[in-house]
Design a protein around this motif. Structure first.
Motif, mmCIF file in Angstrom:
data_model
loop_
_atom_site.group_PDB
_atom_site.id
_atom_site.type_symbol
_atom_site.label_atom_id
_atom_site.label_comp_id
_atom_site.label_asym_id
_atom_site.label_seq_id
_atom_site.Cartn_x
_atom_site.Cartn_y
_atom_site.Cartn_z
ATOM 1 N N SER A 8 0.850 -1.190 0.000
ATOM 2 C CA SER A 8 0.000 0.000 0.000
ATOM 3 C C SER A 8 0.886 1.239 0.000
ATOM 4 C CB SER A 8 -0.940 0.001 1.216
ATOM 5 O OG SER A 8 -0.201 0.032 2.415
ATOM 6 N N LYS A 9 0.338 2.309 -0.572
ATOM 7 C CA LYS A 9 1.046 3.586 -0.592
ATOM 8 C C LYS A 9 0.019 4.703 -0.562
ATOM 9 C CE LYS A 9 4.152 6.759 -1.058
ATOM 10 N NZ LYS A 9 4.887 7.189 0.111
ATOM 11 N N GLU A 15 -5.112 7.361 -0.958
ATOM 12 C CA GLU A 15 -4.566 6.011 -0.997
ATOM 13 C C GLU A 15 -4.416 5.600 -2.461
ATOM 14 O OE1 GLU A 15 -5.102 2.079 1.676
ATOM 15 O OE2 GLU A 15 -6.942 2.875 0.799
ATOM 16 N N VAL A 16 -3.164 5.576 -2.941
ATOM 17 C CA VAL A 16 -2.884 5.299 -4.346
ATOM 18 C C VAL A 16 -2.811 3.795 -4.595
ATOM 19 C CG1 VAL A 16 -1.255 5.682 -6.237
ATOM 20 C CG2 VAL A 16 -1.699 7.504 -4.591
ATOM 21 N N LEU A 17 -2.137 3.078 -3.725
ATOM 22 C CA LEU A 17 -2.040 1.618 -3.831
ATOM 23 C C LEU A 17 -2.681 1.001 -2.594
ATOM 24 C CD1 LEU A 17 1.703 1.223 -4.935
ATOM 25 C CD2 LEU A 17 -0.325 1.257 -6.401
ATOM 26 N N THR A 42 3.494 4.730 -9.476
ATOM 27 C CA THR A 42 3.736 4.653 -8.032
ATOM 28 C C THR A 42 4.165 3.245 -7.642
ATOM 29 O OG1 THR A 42 2.133 6.413 -7.625
ATOM 30 C CG2 THR A 42 2.707 5.003 -5.749
ATOM 31 N N LEU A 43 3.520 2.227 -8.229
ATOM 32 C CA LEU A 43 3.911 0.844 -7.966
ATOM 33 C C LEU A 43 5.367 0.611 -8.366
ATOM 34 C CD1 LEU A 43 3.340 -2.105 -7.192
ATOM 35 C CD2 LEU A 43 2.468 -2.441 -9.520
ATOM 36 N N LEU A 44 5.744 1.058 -9.564
ATOM 37 C CA LEU A 44 7.122 0.879 -10.023
ATOM 38 C C LEU A 44 8.108 1.643 -9.149
ATOM 39 C CD1 LEU A 44 6.555 1.061 -13.880
ATOM 40 C CD2 LEU A 44 7.063 -0.971 -12.503
ATOM 41 N N GLU A 51 9.914 5.539 -3.888
ATOM 42 C CA GLU A 51 8.858 5.922 -2.953
ATOM 43 C C GLU A 51 8.852 4.877 -1.849
ATOM 44 O OE1 GLU A 51 6.918 8.521 -2.894
ATOM 45 O OE2 GLU A 51 7.080 9.305 -4.926
ATOM 46 N N GLN A 52 8.695 5.304 -0.613
ATOM 47 C CA GLN A 52 8.642 4.365 0.505
ATOM 48 C C GLN A 52 7.193 3.895 0.668
ATOM 49 O OE1 GLN A 52 11.416 3.367 2.049
ATOM 50 N NE2 GLN A 52 10.256 1.918 3.247
ATOM 51 N N PRO A 53 6.926 2.598 0.522
ATOM 52 C CA PRO A 53 5.559 2.103 0.679
ATOM 53 C C PRO A 53 5.028 2.385 2.089
ATOM 54 C CG PRO A 53 6.961 0.432 -0.301
ATOM 55 C CD PRO A 53 7.855 1.527 0.161
ATOM 56 N N THR A 54 3.710 2.560 2.186
ATOM 57 C CA THR A 54 3.060 2.773 3.478
ATOM 58 C C THR A 54 2.926 1.460 4.227
ATOM 59 O OG1 THR A 54 1.799 4.535 2.397
ATOM 60 C CG2 THR A 54 1.069 3.868 4.571
ATOM 61 N N GLY A 55 2.741 0.364 3.483
ATOM 62 C CA GLY A 55 2.602 -0.937 4.118
ATOM 63 C C GLY A 55 2.913 -2.044 3.138
ATOM 64 N N GLY A 56 3.029 -3.258 3.658
ATOM 65 C CA GLY A 56 3.291 -4.415 2.820
ATOM 66 C C GLY A 56 4.767 -4.728 2.715
ATOM 67 N N ALA A 57 5.065 -5.683 1.852
ATOM 68 C CA ALA A 57 6.447 -6.149 1.692
ATOM 69 C C ALA A 57 6.781 -6.295 0.213
ATOM 70 C CB ALA A 57 6.633 -7.493 2.396
#
Length: 185
Positions: A8-9, A15-17, A42-44, A51-57
């Protein structure tokens, strides 16, 4: 090779992702398709940690690059990204654009090795029997530049633009700029 788990981002309240998961196997070609503003870039950018993701791995060869102390520079040596706007340096020729990153990175490594050796020589004076070995330096700046130029010319030949090596980006078509950006990455 790359596994994304519940990524997520968010940018503030936007919330984009949201809960994106996918697996990309080595050698697999994947296309990301979506409408403008759907989060493709944003995913790439998250995968490359621009970009630092907000959550996930994000697992790269089994190692979580988001939630660990892995040096992202080591990951980026094996991962490339061509941006929508090719961002070629207008004041540099095609070959200079392609050579820029490899020369910079290898010269940076060379400087680190030289600094390490200088410090180690000094510190060894006080170490007695526990002396550290010096790093073997087998290259120099001229060699780095020569090899980078040979590699760049090989890449230009591969994409059919070896005749444009000394041209500036402003003289290239959009497709030629795109191929140079791909070769650079």
């Amino acid at each position: 090779m790359i596994e994304i788990q519940h990524l997520s981002k968010s940018f503030g309240n936007l919330e984009v992702l949201k809960d994106v998961s996918l697996t990309i196997k080595k050698g697999e070609v994947v296309t990301i398709i979506g409408s403008s503003g759907s989060g493709k870039s944003t995913l790439l950018r998250c995968i490359n940690l621009l970009e630092q993701p907000t959550g996930g791995a994000i697992l790269f060869e089994g190692k979580d690059i988001v939630n660990s102390k892995i040096k992202i520079e080591d990951i980026r040596k094996n991962a490339c990204m061509v941006f929508q706007h090719f961002n070629l340096f207008q004041n540099k020729t095609v070959i200079q654009n392609i050579m820029l990153a490899p020369v910079y990175l290898q010269c940076q490594d060379l400087r680190k090795d030289k600094r390490y050796n200088r410090w180690t020589k000094f510190a060894n004076i006080f170490r007695g029997k526990n002396k550290k070995e010096l790093r073997q330096i087998t290259t120099d700046v001229a060699t780095i530049k020569r090899e980078a130029k040979e590699n760049a010319m090989s890449l230009l030949k591969r994409i059919g633009l070896e005749d444009k090596a000394d041209a500036y980006p402003s003289t290239l078509s959009g497709g030629q700029k795109q191929r140079v950006a791909i070769a650079r990455s």
